[in-house]
Design an enzyme around this catalytic site. Structure first.
Site, PDB file in Angstrom:
ATOM      1  N   PHE A  57     -26.213  11.392 -37.876  1.00  0.00           N
ATOM      2  CA  PHE A  57     -26.022  13.493 -36.348  1.00  0.00           C
ATOM      3  C   PHE A  57     -24.934  14.103 -37.249  1.00  0.00           C
ATOM      4  O   PHE A  57     -25.126  14.997 -36.428  1.00  0.00           O
ATOM      5  CB  PHE A  57     -25.631  12.048 -35.538  1.00  0.00           C
ATOM      6  CG  PHE A  57     -24.132  12.586 -35.513  1.00  0.00           C
ATOM      7  CD1 PHE A  57     -23.278  13.220 -34.824  1.00  0.00           C
ATOM      8  CD2 PHE A  57     -23.307  10.755 -35.232  1.00  0.00           C
ATOM      9  CE1 PHE A  57     -21.493  12.647 -35.693  1.00  0.00           C
ATOM     10  CE2 PHE A  57     -22.623  10.960 -35.701  1.00  0.00           C
ATOM     11  CZ  PHE A  57     -21.749  11.518 -35.631  1.00  0.00           C
ATOM     12  N   LYS A  61     -37.062  10.275 -41.616  1.00  0.00           N
ATOM     13  CA  LYS A  61     -36.671   9.899 -39.875  1.00  0.00           C
ATOM     14  C   LYS A  61     -35.172  10.455 -39.854  1.00  0.00           C
ATOM     15  O   LYS A  61     -34.458  10.419 -39.785  1.00  0.00           O
ATOM     16  CB  LYS A  61     -36.570   8.272 -39.964  1.00  0.00           C
ATOM     17  CG  LYS A  61     -36.782   7.743 -38.960  1.00  0.00           C
ATOM     18  CD  LYS A  61     -35.654   8.282 -37.705  1.00  0.00           C
ATOM     19  CE  LYS A  61     -33.962   7.306 -38.614  1.00  0.00           C
ATOM     20  NZ  LYS A  61     -33.073   7.455 -37.881  1.00  0.00           N
ATOM     21  N   CYS A 100     -18.410  13.480 -43.358  1.00  0.00           N
ATOM     22  CA  CYS A 100     -17.907  11.935 -44.718  1.00  0.00           C
ATOM     23  C   CYS A 100     -17.242  12.476 -45.019  1.00  0.00           C
ATOM     24  O   CYS A 100     -16.017  12.145 -45.533  1.00  0.00           O
ATOM     25  CB  CYS A 100     -19.290  11.582 -44.635  1.00  0.00           C
ATOM     26  SG  CYS A 100     -19.522  13.269 -45.838  1.00  0.00           S
TER      27      CYS A 100
HETATM   28  P1  NAD Z   1     -25.401   5.488 -38.687  1.00  0.00           P
HETATM   29  O1  NAD Z   1     -25.074   4.615 -39.726  1.00  0.00           O
HETATM   30  O2  NAD Z   1     -25.248   5.428 -37.064  1.00  0.00           O
HETATM   31  O3  NAD Z   1     -26.452   6.461 -38.283  1.00  0.00           O
HETATM   32  C1  NAD Z   1     -27.774   6.313 -39.276  1.00  0.00           C
HETATM   33  C2  NAD Z   1     -28.871   6.350 -40.101  1.00  0.00           C
HETATM   34  O4  NAD Z   1     -29.119   5.257 -39.395  1.00  0.00           O
HETATM   35  C3  NAD Z   1     -29.598   6.967 -37.838  1.00  0.00           C
HETATM   36  O5  NAD Z   1     -31.274   8.030 -38.586  1.00  0.00           O
HETATM   37  C4  NAD Z   1     -29.955   5.864 -37.638  1.00  0.00           C
HETATM   38  O6  NAD Z   1     -30.994   5.803 -36.542  1.00  0.00           O
HETATM   39  C5  NAD Z   1     -29.884   4.519 -38.657  1.00  0.00           C
HETATM   40  N1  NAD Z   1     -29.603   3.009 -37.715  1.00  0.00           N
HETATM   41  C6  NAD Z   1     -28.501   2.876 -37.085  1.00  0.00           C
HETATM   42  N2  NAD Z   1     -28.152   1.676 -36.688  1.00  0.00           N
HETATM   43  C7  NAD Z   1     -28.860   1.368 -37.141  1.00  0.00           C
HETATM   44  C8  NAD Z   1     -29.200   0.396 -37.204  1.00  0.00           C
HETATM   45  N3  NAD Z   1     -28.637  -1.160 -36.707  1.00  0.00           N
HETATM   46  N4  NAD Z   1     -29.892  -0.262 -38.243  1.00  0.00           N
HETATM   47  C9  NAD Z   1     -30.967   0.521 -38.806  1.00  0.00           C
HETATM   48  N5  NAD Z   1     -30.354   1.385 -39.039  1.00  0.00           N
HETATM   49  C10 NAD Z   1     -30.222   2.551 -37.904  1.00  0.00           C
HETATM   50  O7  NAD Z   1     -24.379   7.062 -38.970  1.00  0.00           O
HETATM   51  P2  NAD Z   1     -23.847   8.039 -38.222  1.00  0.00           P
HETATM   52  O8  NAD Z   1     -23.196   8.091 -37.190  1.00  0.00           O
HETATM   53  O9  NAD Z   1     -25.548   8.645 -37.493  1.00  0.00           O
HETATM   54  O10 NAD Z   1     -23.362   8.805 -39.100  1.00  0.00           O
HETATM   55  C11 NAD Z   1     -21.505   9.298 -39.516  1.00  0.00           C
HETATM   56  C12 NAD Z   1     -21.798   7.825 -39.959  1.00  0.00           C
HETATM   57  O11 NAD Z   1     -22.141   8.841 -41.766  1.00  0.00           O
HETATM   58  C13 NAD Z   1     -20.459   8.069 -41.219  1.00  0.00           C
HETATM   59  O12 NAD Z   1     -19.683   6.915 -41.070  1.00  0.00           O
HETATM   60  C14 NAD Z   1     -20.261   9.000 -41.920  1.00  0.00           C
HETATM   61  O13 NAD Z   1     -18.718   8.950 -43.203  1.00  0.00           O
HETATM   62  C15 NAD Z   1     -21.563   8.915 -42.701  1.00  0.00           C
HETATM   63  N6  NAD Z   1     -21.749   9.946 -43.535  1.00  0.00           N
HETATM   64  C16 NAD Z   1     -21.753   9.688 -44.440  1.00  0.00           C
HETATM   65  C17 NAD Z   1     -21.825  11.163 -45.958  1.00  0.00           C
HETATM   66  C18 NAD Z   1     -21.867  10.628 -47.225  1.00  0.00           C
HETATM   67  O14 NAD Z   1     -22.434  12.079 -47.804  1.00  0.00           O
HETATM   68  N7  NAD Z   1     -20.912   9.395 -47.613  1.00  0.00           N
HETATM   69  C19 NAD Z   1     -22.091  12.007 -45.357  1.00  0.00           C
HETATM   70  C20 NAD Z   1     -22.597  12.049 -43.556  1.00  0.00           C
HETATM   71  C21 NAD Z   1     -22.357  11.159 -42.825  1.00  0.00           C
END
Ligand code: NAD
Length: 501
Positions: A155, A179, A287
């Site tokens: 997000f 997605k 991140c």
């Molecule tokens: P998230 O892991 O909750 O969601 C990411 C994606 O996974 C979404 O599309 C979501 O629909 C899906 N998802 C969520 N729960 C799931 C599950 N149980 N099973 C399968 N799919 C699932 O992450 P978020 O809260 O949207 O984003 C924040 C996180 O992303 C933070 O940890 C941040 O550090 C990380 N992030 C990392 C980078 C990087 O380049 N390292 C960049 C941006 C964000």
């Protein structure tokens, strides 16, 4: 859920058509500053995921043969369209995600840079050629697209991160199923509309919406060859394991705990300003946010000035361009506030408390003000967990060696920074620190697309990063061809049974 007719629904994109999902499960997209429901997003069905993948599989047959120039020109046009729609894109992003308009433009801009890079795909996807590897024999390699690739995005950068993925995947000749995050899919969809307007043909780019079930369907789908994931470590590890077991190529960029080292010889004003921006900008939901600062030696005495700078930041709705917008959801706010409470219980010193901030006119907003703890140590929840809110943890060290040791002992390896005026200290830090992206007097060292995003250790699974040179290798497979052409007139016609060429 009964759908209200006044709230728009987010469409799926399948084979060039924006279609209404047939699902019975929907989720609200909510403005984090007001709680206004902006749209409803569907949790797509298995049949819809299958249809998107089937469209991508069919489109791959002709797309992989499309000329380099035709592919590149689409991205030239696309970058122009994104520039023309920058303000509109930023406004959509701010409304659904919460970040300030200035930051939202930054989010779009960092994605735009990848689109510009995709336009130079002709130079990026070149193979190699060696003449006379044996007498009269040549070997060359080509980088061929994989087929259907998929992207799963978080997000916090709903413009930049989808743009890390589908432009480079498509420019290299693949077709794509995206997605987006179900929390803020609207700006992503506007970018997808512009991509079609730029000339991406039907079926080459498809979009399905949803949560865990749709992600699992992507991980399991036999016709998807590679998956790019960006999100939390917990979900990324699940995606990596599940999709790898299904034989897919996977890259997962995940959670972080980014430390800055502040040496006492740093330019104090600049270091404190940069630290403040990197800790509290985007409400800490980056991140690459700096969330732990290790103050070395006399820099320990700078805490009151740091607190004063954080206190001066203006909290408010992103549309008014304050310094700090709301966090994405009520759940996220409650989690951040509960971690702050745990920090107090576990003995850290709360230097500035951002809980309970009220913004006049936006009393329902998910606001958390800048928060600073000192005396933070490993073992405390505020140190061990990624807070993903505007909370800065301060630790102290007597020497640079001690500070480096602390950072290298943390499992995460996304980003880090040092503030110093000593070239020798900076060089030692750059060499000894076990983190993928290093800033020297640069607080958030996210590389431009001439390079790749290079988080490491627990922040990343898979060896090749997003965008830049690495992603060209991720989205292609290398084929080597060894060839000999016989000159009929010179050929002896003798059979050769030895293995050598
Ligand atoms: P998230 O892991 O909750 O969601 C990411 C994606 O996974 C979404 O599309 C979501 O629909 C899906 N998802 C969520 N729960 C799931 C599950 N149980 N099973 C399968 N799919 C699932 O992450 P978020 O809260 O949207 O984003 C924040 C996180 O992303 C933070 O940890 C941040 O550090 C990380 N992030 C990392 C980078 C990087 O380049 N390292 C960049 C941006 C964000």
């Amino acid at each position: 859920m009964t759908l209200s007719t006044t709230v728009p629904t987010i469409k799926l994109l399948i084979n060039g058509e924006f279609v209404e999902s047939q699902t019975s499960v929907w989720r609200d997209v909510v403005n984090p500053a007001t709680q206004e429901v902006l749209a409803r997003v569907p949790m797509a069905t298995q049949a819809e995921v299958d249809a998107a993948v089937a469209a991508a599989k069919t489109a791959f047959k002709s797309w992989k043969k499309t000329s380099i120039g035709s592919r590149a020109r689409i991205f030239l046009k696309y970058q122009q369209l994104i520039r023309e729609h920058m303000k509109e894109l930023a406004a959509i992003l701010t409304a659904e995600q919460g970040k300030t308009l200035a930051d939202a433009e930054g989010d779009v801009f960092r994605g735009l840079e990848v689109v510009e890079h995709a336009a130079s795909i002709g130079n990026l996807q070149l193979g190699e050629y060696a003449e006379n590897v044996a007498s009269g024999v040549d070997t060359y390699s080509v980088l061929q697209p994989l087929g259907v690739c998929a992207g799963i995005t978080p997000f916090n950068f709903p413009a930049m991160i989808p743009l890390w993925m589908f432009p480079m995947a498509i420019a290299t000749g693949n077709t794509f199923v995206l997605k987006p995050s179900e929390q803020d899919p609207m700006v992503t969809m506007r970018l997808v509309e512009l991509a079609l307007e730029a000339g991406i043909p039907a079926g080459v780019l498809n979009v399905v919406h949803g949560g865990p079930d749709v992600v699992n369907a992507i991980c399991d789908h036999a016709d998807i060859k590679a998956i790019s994931f960006v999100g939390s470590s917990k979900v990324g590890t699940h995606v990596y394991n599940r999709a790898s077991l299904n034989g897919k190529r996977v890259q997962c960029m995940m959670g972080a705990k980014n430390h800055a080292i502040v040496l006492p010889d740093a330019n104090k004003e600049q270091a404190l300003n940069q630290l403040t921006g990197a800790a509290f900008g985007a409400a800490g939901q980056r991140c690459m946010a700096l969330t732990v600062a290790v103050l070395v030696g006399e820099a320990k005495n700078w805490i009151p000035e740091l607190v004063a700078k954080a206190k001066a930041l203006r909290v408010g709705p992103g549309k008014d361009n304050p310094d700090v917008g709301p966090v994405v959801s009520c759940t996220a706010r409650d989690r951040v506030e509960s971690l702050i409470a745990q920090g107090v219980e576990q003995g850290a010193k709360l230097e500035l408390d951002g809980r309970g901030v009220k913004v006049p006119g936006f009393e329902q907003g998910n606001f958390v003000g800048p928060t600073i703890f000192s005396g933070v140590k490993p073992g405390m929840a505020i140190y061990d967990q990624e807070i993903f809110g505007p909370v800065l943890c301060l630790s102290a060290a007597d020497t640079l060696d001690e500070a480096i040791e602390l950072i290298n002992a943390n499992p995460n390896g996304n980003g880090t920074a040092i503030f110093t005026q000593s070239g020798a200290a900076a060089r030692k830090f750059q060499e000894e620190i076990d983190v993928g992206q290093v800033g020297i007097n640069v607080p958030i060292p996210v590389p431009v697309p001439l390079f790749s995003f290079t988080g490491s250790r627990a922040s990343k699974l898979g060896d090749l990063g997003p965008y830049g040179k690495q992603v060209v290798l991720f989205y292609t497979q290398t084929k080597t061809v060894t060839s000999r052409w016989f000159d009929d007139a010179a050929s002896s016609g003798k059979v050769n049974t030895t293995i050598s060429l």
